[in-house]
Design an enzyme around this catalytic site. Structure first.
Site, PDB file in Angstrom:
ATOM      1  N   SER A 198       0.931  -1.174  -0.195  1.00 59.99           N
ATOM      2  CA  SER A 198      -0.105   0.107   0.036  1.00 59.99           C
ATOM      3  C   SER A 198       0.851   1.268  -0.077  1.00 59.99           C
ATOM      4  CB  SER A 198      -0.936  -0.256   1.399  1.00 59.99           C
ATOM      5  OG  SER A 198      -0.255   0.402   2.490  1.00 59.99           O
ATOM      6  N   ASP A 199       0.260   2.284  -0.651  1.00 64.94           N
ATOM      7  CA  ASP A 199       1.213   3.734  -0.232  1.00 64.94           C
ATOM      8  C   ASP A 199       0.773   4.013   1.333  1.00 64.94           C
ATOM      9  OD1 ASP A 199       2.399   6.081  -0.324  1.00 64.94           O
ATOM     10  OD2 ASP A 199       1.398   6.718  -2.248  1.00 64.94           O
ATOM     11  N   TYR A 200       1.393   4.809   1.704  1.00 65.78           N
ATOM     12  CA  TYR A 200       1.617   5.273   3.123  1.00 65.78           C
ATOM     13  C   TYR A 200       0.281   5.264   3.645  1.00 65.78           C
ATOM     14  CZ  TYR A 200       3.551   7.419   7.235  1.00 65.78           C
ATOM     15  OH  TYR A 200       4.059   7.982   8.550  1.00 65.78           O
ATOM     16  N   THR A 201      -0.394   4.316   4.456  1.00 68.24           N
ATOM     17  CA  THR A 201      -1.482   4.153   5.053  1.00 68.24           C
ATOM     18  C   THR A 201      -2.819   4.316   4.139  1.00 68.24           C
ATOM     19  OG1 THR A 201      -2.007   6.634   5.688  1.00 68.24           O
ATOM     20  CG2 THR A 201      -0.733   5.361   7.128  1.00 68.24           C
ATOM     21  N   SER A 202      -2.663   3.794   3.195  1.00 67.91           N
ATOM     22  CA  SER A 202      -3.821   3.928   2.032  1.00 67.91           C
ATOM     23  C   SER A 202      -4.662   3.060   2.295  1.00 67.91           C
ATOM     24  CB  SER A 202      -3.152   3.866   0.546  1.00 67.91           C
ATOM     25  OG  SER A 202      -2.569   2.556   0.406  1.00 67.91           O
TER      26      SER A 202
END
Length: 758
Positions: free
Chosen positions: A302-306
């Site tokens: 995932s992208d940061y906390t996506s």
């Protein structure tokens, strides 16, 4: 033999967890070396608890070794050193990102392999976007070189430096095709064209990863953001992308496919949604297309906390629901949120997530670690000698200088103002001329700021005491300061020529830096007007992470250079071009609009039913204030020669279905200086079942021309080059007439035509 059997025996005998982990890892290595019998990865998975599996799917920022630029928002998961070490020992962390340093990396890896339940090594990752300690031009600038081999070499050099400090994995390259210059993350990509972007995507993956993923200098690539993040509405960061699937597949997916075909074994999901489904929870994207159609066998992070942001999207009700939706869609690793550790055990217990789904995600992660050689040597890329010898090597700095000058685009040069004489009286004016902190550019996490070469330093080095160099800041980036204009005017009046360095600061481009107005800030425009009013000739040197909408004196200057953010060797690179030691070769990978209100603006738009093809204005597809042309088109770039293109010639009037045609044109340098030209091949499909772009790039060729020299450049076209994404979601070509140009830009050249026959 199961790896668990000897471990169980040791456990019954009261042997330490460290000894058990060591035995388990030894078993993995022996099984891998033998290459037969049971699969050690499958044995690991079979014997892991659900908590351990969740840990292998959980990635966190490294708070213990972070000494760089903050590029992500503050997270509630920020932890102390003791907490991180405890989580590693418990098997709750698969890896850490944006922490550097061999000693600390070895210490944490030792905990992982000797104290965690299965002895599974950590993977260390980082945002190595355009270099490490040596920073190279931002990716958009490097795309202006139209030289994928250059991108391969800079990615290889970045990998050498990053692996020297203990990294195995980079969250790059960004391969999003972006057609709205208001979006701040244009700086990270390769521009508006799918063909060019695909070339650079493959080159960077090959550069990062090298010839073998197991090599000490190999850096696992992670093409991002999957998918269509460059299509966010209004160019606004984190916004929705509302596009037809034909556009998704024709424009936005090919660079990813090129990256995976080049060997990338990881990818990062995007923040945006498409048709209402956020990418991190999008089964169609992450499973049906990525794994099903393309056969991708790597991992998705995932992208940061996506994955947590699925809640804010309104796509998930809470953390447990977000976790289930993300992993069931095909997102293997959760970055930073901790949701997978928190919720996967209970979700498996309840049946909301199957153990088979978790096992497959863990399998992908472990296979990537295996491919990197981490089971064979957990301490790969954790060599204290390399940490001392492989940073900022002379050849790496030379490459940064070369990359910088090859990325510079000469937009305008009225009256041959450039190149400048090294003996001239020059006023160097602008807010960044001595500001070292601005030189690495956006998305440079670990730069060596102190050694960056400023414009002032670069000019002084090249001039070598000849002529005079007077310097003045004139203004700050976005605000005036008292006395700045007067100081700049005095410097200009005492000079023969002014070099005015204006544009964006590094902080105005990159993530979370979308702009409504992509012009030069008012304080610098005021400075430009005051300097121009002195009557001295002005060379405008633009610094920027996107195409700009130029106005006033900045637009009217007789000479303009697009220099982007060029990194460590900026001053040397710019001086190399301005003083004529090298010919400019850069070409625009993005179209410069006439006004911000034209965005999204890109060269390969479709024709409309009322195209503006003449001076006629009424009832045509256009704005009231401006024509549909760009100020400077995609592919545009001048040299110090006088380049003339002949008529495009095709060697046959018809292209058979399985045949080929050669397209050629004469290119001449009628000037008095050597020139480096980038000839570009464009096509247009006149009639098709779906409307087609007015032009589409299909190739480019670099040629060096001596004064008075003429060379013939040629390209070969086949049916595959004419394919487009049809309504049935398949690439196909259709018989019919095609226009073709060999040209210096997307609007130049003298066309020819041919017919594709079935």
């Amino acid at each position: 033999m199961s790896l668990l059997n000897p471990t169980r025996r040791l456990l019954l005998q009261g042997v330490s967890a460290a000894a058990m982990a060591a035995v388990a890892l030894l078993g993995i290595r022996r099984a891998m070396a033998a290459g037969k019998g049971s699969d050690p990865i499958e044995d690991l998975i079979a014997n892991m608890s659900i908590e351990e599996k969740a840990g292998q799917l959980s990635l966190f920022g490294d708070p213990t070794r972070f000494h760089g630029t903050v590029v992500n928002p503050t997270s509630e998961q920020a932890a102390t050193r003791n907490r991180v070490y405890a989580d590693i020992a418990a098997g709750r962390i698969t890896g850490l990102f944006n922490g550097i340093g061999v000693a600390g990396g070895r210490e944490m890896q030792k905990i992982a392999v000797e104290k965690s339940p299965r002895g599974i090594p950590l993977i260390f990752a980082g945002d190595i976007i355009h270099g490490f300690k040596t920073t190279f031009p931002i990716p958009l600038a490097e795309a202006a070189s139209f030289d994928p081999d250059l991108a391969f070499r800079t990615a290889r050099a970045a990998a050498l430096e990053a692996t020297a400090v203990g990294l195995h994995w980079t969250f790059a390259p960004m391969v999003d095709v972006a057609r709205d210059q208001r979006w701040g993350r244009n700086a990270e990509g390769s521009g508006e064209d799918t063909f060019l972007g695909s070339q650079f995507a493959a080159a960077r993956v090959l550069g990062f990863q090298g010839s073998s993923l197991k090599d000490e200098t190999s850096l696992l690539a992670c093409p991002k953001h999957f998918a269509a993040y460059g299509a966010v509405q209004g160019g606004m960061e984190y916004n929705t992308a509302d596009i037809p699937e034909t556009t998704l597949r024709q424009t936005h997916l090919p660079p990813f496919k090129a990256a995976f075909d080049a060997g990338a074994l990881s990818t990062m999901s995007a923040f945006n949604d498409i048709a209402g489904v956020p990418a991190t929870g999008n089964h169609y994207l992450l499973t049906d297309i990525l794994r099903g159609e393309w056969g991708f066998r790597g991992l998705v992070v995932s992208d940061y906390t996506s994955e947590e942001e699925l809640i804010a999207h309104g796509f998930a009700a809470n953390g447990a629901d977000a976790t289930a939706r993300a992993i069931n869609a095909g997102c293997d690793v959760a970055m930073q949120s901790g949701l997978y550790n928190d919720y996967l055990p209970d979700l498996v217990k309840s049946g909301a997530v199957s153990m088979a789904t978790v096992d497959e995600a863990v399998r992908r992660v472990l296979r990537v670690k295996q491919a990197l050689g981490l089971f064979d040597n957990p301490y790969r890329s954790l060599d204290e000698d390399r940490e001392q010898t492989d940073l900022r090597k002379p050849e790496t700095l030379a490459l940064a200088r070369e990359a910088g000058r090859k990325s510079i685009v000469l937009l305008k040069n009225e009256g041959g103002l450039l190149p400048l004489s090294k003996s001239a009286r020059i006023a160097l004016i602008g807010p960044c001329i001595n500001d070292k902190y601005d030189y690495p550019g956006p998305w440079s996490v670990f730069p060596d700021v102190a050694t960056c070469v400023t414009m002032a330093e670069g000019f002084q080095a090249v001039m070598g005491g000849r002529g005079t160099l007077t310097m003045a800041r004139g203004s700050d980036y976005e605000l005036p300061y008292e006395g700045g204009i007067d100081e700049a005017v005095r410097a200009a009046e005492a000079s023969d020529v002014v070099v005015l360095v204006i544009g964006e600061s590094a902080g105005m481009s990159g993530e979370a830096q979308s702009r409504v107005d992509i012009g030069i800030p008012d304080a610098q425009l005021t400075l430009a007007e005051a300097v121009a009013a002195t009557g001295k000739p002005v060379v405008v040197v633009l610094r920027h992470g996107r195409a700009l909408a130029l106005t006033g004196a900045a637009k009217a200057a007789p000479a303009i250079l697009a220099t982007w953010f060029l990194g460590s060797e900026t001053g040397h690179s710019v001086a190399d071009i301005i003083f004529g030691d090298y010919a400019p070769q850069g070409r625009l990978p993005v179209s410069f609009p006439q006004a911000s209100g034209q965005e999204p603006y890109y060269y390969n738009h479709r024709a409309t039913g009322r195209p503006q093809t003449t001076a006629e204005k009424d009832y045509k597809a256009r704005y009231r204030e401006v024509t549909n042309e760009g100020l400077y088109p995609f592919g545009h770039g001048l040299t110090y020669g006088d380049i003339v293109y002949g008529t495009t010639m095709v060697d046959a009037a018809r292209l058979s279905w399985n045949g080929a045609v050669e397209v050629r044109a004469a290119v001449s340098n009628r000037g008095t200086r050597p020139a480096h030209e980038v000839a570009q091949l464009y096509i247009h499909d006149r009639v098709a079942s779906l409307t087609q772009p007015v032009r589409a790039l299909k190739g480019f060729s670099h040629i060096d021309l001596a004064p008075g020299e003429t060379r013939t450049v040629s390209f070969t076209l086949r049916r595959s080059d004419l394919e487009f994404m049809t309504a049935s979601l398949q690439f196909a070509a259709e018989p019919g007439l095609f226009d073709v140009w060999i040209a210096p830009s997307a609007v130049g050249g003298i066309s020819a035509s041919f017919e594709l026959t079935s």
